[in-house]
Design an enzyme around this catalytic site. Structure first.
Site, PDB file in Angstrom:
ATOM      1  N   HIS A  50       0.820  -1.209   0.000  1.00 45.85           N
ATOM      2  CA  HIS A  50       0.000   0.000   0.000  1.00 45.85           C
ATOM      3  C   HIS A  50       0.854   1.259   0.000  1.00 45.85           C
ATOM      4  O   HIS A  50       2.042   1.241   0.365  1.00 45.85           O
ATOM      5  CB  HIS A  50      -0.961   0.010   1.195  1.00 45.85           C
ATOM      6  CG  HIS A  50      -0.280   0.089   2.524  1.00 45.85           C
ATOM      7  ND1 HIS A  50       0.298   1.241   3.008  1.00 45.85           N
ATOM      8  CD2 HIS A  50      -0.074  -0.859   3.477  1.00 45.85           C
ATOM      9  CE1 HIS A  50       0.817   1.024   4.198  1.00 45.85           C
ATOM     10  NE2 HIS A  50       0.612  -0.241   4.511  1.00 45.85           N
ATOM     11  N   GLU A 101      -2.226  -7.161   7.722  1.00 47.57           N
ATOM     12  CA  GLU A 101      -0.869  -7.010   8.247  1.00 47.57           C
ATOM     13  C   GLU A 101      -0.651  -7.832   9.520  1.00 47.57           C
ATOM     14  O   GLU A 101      -1.609  -8.279  10.165  1.00 47.57           O
ATOM     15  CB  GLU A 101      -0.589  -5.527   8.515  1.00 47.57           C
ATOM     16  CG  GLU A 101       0.794  -5.180   9.049  1.00 47.57           C
ATOM     17  CD  GLU A 101       1.969  -5.594   8.151  1.00 47.57           C
ATOM     18  OE1 GLU A 101       2.121  -6.810   7.907  1.00 47.57           O
ATOM     19  OE2 GLU A 101       2.726  -4.703   7.730  1.00 47.57           O
TER      20      GLU A 101
END
Length: 202
Positions: free
Chosen positions: A20, A91
């Protein structure tokens, strides 16, 4: 590398890993696991810079972490309409270290490392390795080119497990925001085709 990876063939997958774009916490170095924060304006610009690169590829499958920063990157990069949410791409859960920088943690625990230390209330390296390996099993059952939008530590674990079945190797794989990496094959061996490529290339 100036050229993109060659197309997947012989029913073997080619996996494009997209980290990202920038967030306030990635800029400050704070561990960002389960905290759901958006991209900065610069992060959105980074994601948009990937559009020409990704548009030049035909993706058979697009997978995205459910967290906002990954979903925004996927959308700004032009693949939002094709994306499927994949919870295993979230994550690393940093537990009690969430939101803290490594420098801050080292004041109290000088030898601390996410790769070698316990993560109270979070996810162990064995747990994240198992998560990555379960995704790799999905990839190996899929032919064609796959785009994966996720996060720095998890993608480092994924790359490490692809090459060596050991998450710990990820400690040696640095990954910048809005970077592109490619996993594939060299004959029958799983291989790293590209790593940490940023666009536009300079």
């Amino acid at each position: 590398m100036n050229q993109t990876a060659s197309a997947a063939h012989d029913n073997t997958p080619e996996i494009w890993l997209i980290r990202h774009g920038e967030t306030e916490w990635s800029q400050s170095g704070q561990h960002t696991g389960r905290t759901d924060i958006p991209l900065t304006d610069h992060g959105r610009e980074q994601a948009r810079s990937l559009r020409p690169v990704l548009a030049a590829q035909a993706f058979d499958l697009v997978l995205c972490s459910p967290l906002t920063r990954a979903r925004e990157t996927c959308a700004e990069a032009g693949l939002g309409a094709q994306a499927q949410e994949e919870p295993r791409l979230r994550e690393w859960d940093y537990g009690i270290y969430e939101g803290r920088t490594t420098k801050d943690i080292h004041v109290e625990e000088p030898d601390w490392s996410v790769w070698t230390s316990a993560i109270p209330d979070g996810e162990s390296i064995d747990a994240i390795q198992a998560r990555a390996q379960s995704l790799i099993e999905r990839f190996l059952a899929t032919s064609g080119r796959i785009a994966v939008f996720s996060h720095a530590h998890f993608l480092r674990v994924l790359g490490a497990c692809w090459m060596s079945d050991s998450a710990a190797l990820g400690a040696h794989l640095l990954l910048d925001t809005a970077s592109v990496s490619v996993l594939g094959f060299e004959r029958d061996a799983r291989a790293l085709r590209q790593w940490n490529i940023r666009y536009p290339q300079r």
